[in-house]
Design an enzyme around this catalytic site. Structure first.
Site, PDB file in Angstrom:
ATOM      1  N   SER A   1      34.193  34.680  26.887  1.00 34.37           N
ATOM      2  CA  SER A   1      33.174  34.384  27.997  1.00 34.37           C
ATOM      3  C   SER A   1      34.219  34.562  29.082  1.00 34.37           C
ATOM      4  O   SER A   1      35.320  34.327  29.339  1.00 34.37           O
ATOM      5  CB  SER A   1      32.657  33.123  27.934  1.00 34.37           C
ATOM      6  OG  SER A   1      32.590  32.314  26.982  1.00 34.37           O
ATOM      7  N   CYS A   2      33.372  35.267  30.126  1.00 34.25           N
ATOM      8  CA  CYS A   2      34.060  35.566  31.392  1.00 34.25           C
ATOM      9  C   CYS A   2      32.783  35.567  32.498  1.00 34.25           C
ATOM     10  O   CYS A   2      32.449  36.542  33.148  1.00 34.25           O
ATOM     11  CB  CYS A   2      34.753  36.768  31.651  1.00 34.25           C
ATOM     12  SG  CYS A   2      36.315  36.995  31.173  1.00 34.25           S
ATOM     13  N   GLN A   3      32.331  34.485  32.544  1.00 33.96           N
ATOM     14  CA  GLN A   3      31.143  34.051  33.363  1.00 33.96           C
ATOM     15  C   GLN A   3      31.497  34.480  35.053  1.00 33.96           C
ATOM     16  O   GLN A   3      30.594  35.185  35.490  1.00 33.96           O
ATOM     17  CB  GLN A   3      30.576  32.638  33.445  1.00 33.96           C
ATOM     18  CG  GLN A   3      29.966  32.216  32.294  1.00 33.96           C
ATOM     19  CD  GLN A   3      30.726  31.384  31.431  1.00 33.96           C
ATOM     20  OE1 GLN A   3      31.884  31.613  31.120  1.00 33.96           O
ATOM     21  NE2 GLN A   3      30.079  30.359  30.791  1.00 33.96           N
ATOM     22  N   GLY A   4      32.570  34.313  35.334  1.00 37.18           N
ATOM     23  CA  GLY A   4      32.998  34.536  36.870  1.00 37.18           C
ATOM     24  C   GLY A   4      32.742  36.111  37.125  1.00 37.18           C
ATOM     25  O   GLY A   4      32.859  36.475  38.362  1.00 37.18           O
ATOM     26  N   PHE A   5      32.786  36.918  35.928  1.00 35.76           N
ATOM     27  CA  PHE A   5      32.832  38.419  36.117  1.00 35.76           C
ATOM     28  C   PHE A   5      31.720  39.122  36.013  1.00 35.76           C
ATOM     29  O   PHE A   5      31.436  40.347  35.693  1.00 35.76           O
ATOM     30  CB  PHE A   5      33.992  38.752  35.494  1.00 35.76           C
ATOM     31  CG  PHE A   5      35.248  38.297  35.911  1.00 35.76           C
ATOM     32  CD1 PHE A   5      35.980  38.604  37.281  1.00 35.76           C
ATOM     33  CD2 PHE A   5      36.277  37.911  34.961  1.00 35.76           C
ATOM     34  CE1 PHE A   5      36.864  38.309  37.428  1.00 35.76           C
ATOM     35  CE2 PHE A   5      37.427  37.123  35.379  1.00 35.76           C
ATOM     36  CZ  PHE A   5      37.739  37.394  36.636  1.00 35.76           C
TER      37      PHE A   5
END
Ligand code: SAM
EC number: 2.1.1.37
Length: 424
Positions: free
Chosen positions: A84-88
């Protein structure tokens, strides 16, 4: 569902419900192990991949040795996974809240650590495109460097799920690594169409003139028009279909399933039900009288191209389904002609999950698992391309010398939203 068992040996990290696993399984791969710290997603993975072991644990807690022992493999051929890479997320690509220090954005390091431990011949990592151009491409460069220092040759591409027969305008970054010098042969697109609404006629003309072998993008209606009408908060976990499939896509996803699962819609508060009545098919929050909108909308310019409260056009592919697709305020998740959000099964159809793929957990968890997934059909096309690539010759890749320029080009293309199909 056919059993996996004999194909190339695969471990899926951050496996979620198993969209990526499902596509690889369909392509004949032997997916034997998944890992995720979400207990309900793990139960879903276990239910649909009975031949695989699932580790319900935090990735930080495991070593390559643990993974090998749990999988029963002597070695691993392919590591797959989408940390997961929510910030991107693409919505956040200009936002200051996307932080490199956010631990959620560091999960790729865990993925790389385990690639380093297990040294699979290939890996396939899926992520949001924004990861590539965060911090002017520095972040993407760092990820590539890390894999290259482990001895992998890296290729990457931003793919549009709709180009591979998924009825959804979902763009995802695919990073493929190989450590014996083989080149990944990207899957050929099978479908074609516009991303931007104002370019539909242009793309269709282009398709018919120059690419008649490609099919037009599938639409939302191709995916869900056979499903029974229900109201917000309505539906049941299991019922019979009420009509025969109306499209080839519906027939393919039904397969031999004679029961309809998870056709349940999340309840909507009365205030949202009142607001979506102002939004006709193909329209967005802009049609809602200003005085009725929640306060936070006062800050959004009416010209902003957001899809908040949108009711998608049934004759176009769906917009991207995310984890919150039960919340009509956050995107284009209102049914075209019923006053409710998409059901979990409609989301699963939009994501190309077969109808006999069962989701375990409460409704919020099912929405999350579905929205998080790689569309199985896209995963399958990647897996089939990998099969072809595995038997290919080794060759030295000529990589982009100036990575940042390449990233800038990709960002510009995505921002133009493919207004002109010039690249083809
Ligand atoms: C984008 S989803 C993966 C979806 C999956 N590839 C699919 O196709 O269905 C990312 C997953 O990473 C899991 N995750 C996030 N942080 C984790 C951690 N520290 N350890 C294990 N799993 C984690 C989340 O629970 C989520 O299911």
């Amino acid at each position: 569902m056919t059993a996996s068992g004999t194909g190339p040996r695969v471990i899926d990290l951050f496996s979620g419900a198993g969209g990526l696993s499902e596509g690889f399984r369909q392509a004949g791969y032997n997916v034997r192990l998944g890992l995720d710290f979400d207990a309900e997603a793990c139960r879903t993975h276990a239910f649909n991949h009975p031949d695989a072991t699932i580790l319900n644990t935090d990735v930080h807690e495991v070593s390559g040795k643990d993974l090998l022992a749990e999988s029963g493999f002597g070695e691993v051929d392919v590591m797959i996974g989408g940390p997961s890479c929510q910030g991107f997320s693409t919505q956040g690509r200009r936002g200051s809240w996307a932080s490199e220090d956010d631990p959620r954005n560091m999960l790729y390091r865990q993925y790389a650590r385990l690639v380093g431990d297990l040294r699979p011949e290939w890996f396939v990592m899926e992520n949001v495109p924004g990861l590539l151009w965060f911090n002017k491409g520095e972040f993407g460069r760092r990820i590539f460097d890390q894999f290259e220092s482990l001895g992998y040759q890296i290729q990457h591409k931003i793919v549009l799920a709709a180009d591979f027969g998924v009825p959804q305008l979902r763009r995802r970054l695919m990073i493929v690594g190989n450590r014996v010098g083989k080149v990944f042969q990207w899957p050929e697109q099978t479908h074609m169409g516009a991303v931007r609404r104002d370019a539909i006629a242009l793309w269709e003309k282009r398709r018919l003139e120059k690419f008649p072998h490609l099919e037009r993008h599938l639409t939302l209606w191709d995916a869900i028009s056979d499903l029974p009408a229900i109201s917000a908060g309505g539906g049941v976990e299991e019922r019979r279909y009420t009509k025969a499939p109306l499209t080839a896509y519906q027939a393919a996803l039904r397969g031999s399933s004679d029961l309809l699962f998870d056709h349940q819609a999340t309840p909507l508060p009365q205030v949202h039900l009142d607001l979506i009545k102002h939004v006709a098919e193909g329209q967005t929050w802009r049609e809602i009288p200003q005085e009725l909108l929640p306060e936070r909308f006062a800050k959004i310019r009416r010209t902003d191209g957001t899809n908040l409260f949108a009711r998608p056009d049934r004759n176009r592919p769906s917009y991207t389904i995310i984890t919150q697709f039960g919340n009509v305020t956050t995107g284009a998740y209102t049914h075209p002609n019923q006053d409710r959000a998409f059901t979990a099964r409609e989301g699963a159809r939009i994501q190309s999950f077969p109808d006999d793929f069962r989701f375990i957990g409460n409704l919020t968890s099912k929405y999350r698992q579905i929205g998080n997934a790689v569309p199985p059909l896209l995963a399958r096309r990647m897996a089939e391309a990998l099969t072809v690539s595995m038997s290919g010759e080794s060759a030295e890749l000529v990589l982009d010398l100036d990575f940042r320029n390449a990233v800038a080009r990709e960002q510009a293309a995505a921002e133009r939203d493919d207004l002109l199909p010039a690249a083809m």
